[in-house]
Scaffold this motif. Sequence first.
Motif, PDB file in Angstrom:
ATOM      1  N   UNK D  50       0.817  -1.220   0.000  1.00 30.73           N
ATOM      2  CA  UNK D  50       0.000   0.000   0.000  1.00 30.73           C
ATOM      3  C   UNK D  50       0.850   1.269   0.000  1.00 30.73           C
ATOM      4  N   UNK D  51       2.123   1.162   0.341  1.00 32.77           N
ATOM      5  CA  UNK D  51       2.972   2.360   0.346  1.00 32.77           C
ATOM      6  C   UNK D  51       3.757   2.524  -0.957  1.00 32.77           C
ATOM      7  N   UNK D  52       3.375   1.771  -1.986  1.00 35.73           N
ATOM      8  CA  UNK D  52       4.088   1.862  -3.269  1.00 35.73           C
ATOM      9  C   UNK D  52       3.145   2.148  -4.428  1.00 35.73           C
ATOM     10  N   UNK D  53       2.045   2.837  -4.164  1.00 28.80           N
ATOM     11  CA  UNK D  53       1.025   2.992  -5.196  1.00 28.80           C
ATOM     12  C   UNK D  53       1.120   4.326  -5.937  1.00 28.80           C
ATOM     13  N   UNK D  54       0.416   4.372  -7.070  1.00 35.66           N
ATOM     14  CA  UNK D  54       0.134   5.654  -7.710  1.00 35.66           C
ATOM     15  C   UNK D  54      -1.207   6.159  -7.142  1.00 35.66           C
ATOM     16  N   UNK D  60       2.701   1.656  -8.334  1.00 34.13           N
ATOM     17  CA  UNK D  60       3.241   2.724  -9.187  1.00 34.13           C
ATOM     18  C   UNK D  60       4.059   2.099 -10.328  1.00 34.13           C
TER      19      UNK D  60
END
Lengths: 153, 153, 153, 153
Positions: D50-54, D60
């Motif tokens: 969840x901390x690597x999204x666009x 992302x």
Amino acid sequence: MSAPDFHPADARYAERVRASFARQTAMATIGASIVDVQPGQVAVELPYAAHLTQQHGFLHGGILGAALDSACGYAASTLMPAEAGVLSIEYKINFLAPAKGQRFRLVGTVVKQGRTISVVEGRAYAIDGDREKLVATMHTTLMTVTGRDDVKH
Amino acid sequence: MSAPDFHPADARYAERVRASFARQTAMATIGASIVDVQPGQVAVELPYAAHLTQQHGFLHGGILGAALDSACGYAASTLMPAEAGVLSIEYKINFLAPAKGQRFRLVGTVVKQGRTISVVEGRAYAIDGDREKLVATMHTTLMTVTGRDDVKH
Amino acid sequence: MSAPDFHPADARYAERVRASFARQTAMATIGASIVDVQPGQVAVELPYAAHLTQQHGFLHGGILGAALDSACGYAASTLMPAEAGVLSIEYKINFLAPAKGQRFRLVGTVVKQGRTISVVEGRAYAIDGDREKLVATMHTTLMTVTGRDDVKH
Amino acid sequence: MSAPDFHPADARYAERVRASFARQTAMATIGASIVDVQPGQVAVELPYAAHLTQQHGFLHGGILGAALDSACGYAASTLMPAEAGVLSIEYKINFLAPAKGQRFRLVGTVVKQGRTISVVEGRAYAIDGDREKLVATMHTTLMTVTGRDDVKH
């Protein structure tokens, strides 16, 4: 690469693609002909010619690119509706080895067919006697266009 | 793009580049000529010709790409030692608009000159009457090659 | 590159772009922040961090690419209607020099704004003391998407 | 893609590649691990986080690109001499579908191994339950570097 199991939307795709290729006067000028049309895959052949070289006497990479671009574009076109047109958005070509050979085989294979955007990979092989060598790869993005009279087939 | 302040290693770079371009028979075949040679920047012109089109009668994108590739390659070449050769590793071309016009101006500008690897950006403009329109961009990676007789100038 | 004279379709483009960037958790994770939003141009800053390196202790090129991709995507977004979304179709990044520096400035500038397809160029600069050095260039194709709830802003 | 029949120059290539990957702190930060090392082919896995999204909550694209860049770079590295380093010159990534899935498999496969320049293709697959979907392709150019202490392994 072998083409995935694609199902053309237009039963007469091969005829349509060959007729469109024949209208590309640039292909006739460089001597390129279409030699195979499958769903999602098109092969073009280009003989070496002394009037198409770069400064060292090899086939000009950009000419190879032009023929490979056509192979890739028509590979995408095989899967499109009869009334649609296809536009190249961009392509990238990597030159792996000098384009030495009597003739060249350019193969475009669809990787992803989308409703709007398709992605096609190309391979250019130099044929020297009975040896065939991979000399360039292409990766291209194309757009399906409908309803525009100036971009059809 | 204007060219950064580059200093050619070879005082006779312009003469050398023009002579090498003249050996690219592909450029003569498509009617391209070199119109400007500056340190880090080369411009090529290509008139529209009915035998260089794609299926809708516009200049074939791959032919535009071939001429722009030459402009970019020679832009890198202006900055190289007299005895070095230059090889295209790869290029990417984005088509922004149909290549409609009486003639085309292709400009290659060096972004980064390295000892081995150079990066060059290209712009293709379609000239239609007195209007000039950006129709394609290129980004290319080139390699300086020394000590190989088959890759010189 | 300076941005051409673009006119945003959405007067509140800057606010919208900043709010969307704030939802990219990946940017927070790598420490990237948006520092400038102009019509057709967005700048992002990324400090060097020891947990974002490749094997030699420099910033990982792919992380630089991720931040530059965001800068380019939002540059395109500044010119889009308020209700539209933007999708990256593809990008190419050239690495010109090792990403050495205390922080990095990533600038995306629109080259061509189309109704469906936009093309954006990016520049990555490494800032080392008071020196700024161009370390990477990006060229990317984006698609404007409307009417899809999962691709908005 | 299956890897061609490559013969590594360094018998301990797998150990060397795994040790180098472990020094890429960026890969640990994004949660990527190396799951397979073959001559000319490397696979990396990346769980969704969840901390690597666009902005829409998908992974992302640039983060996917960073992990795929590492897979491609190490694929080239498997075939290099023990003392050589590898530098990414450029890569291009095409996004084929949104990166939806619980985890992602990134596979780099060498297309051409040259003395100086290598070309590698990458594939990114999203794994969603028991379905695996191709979501991105990469094409990258790498340079073998020897004799530089700052670019080793």
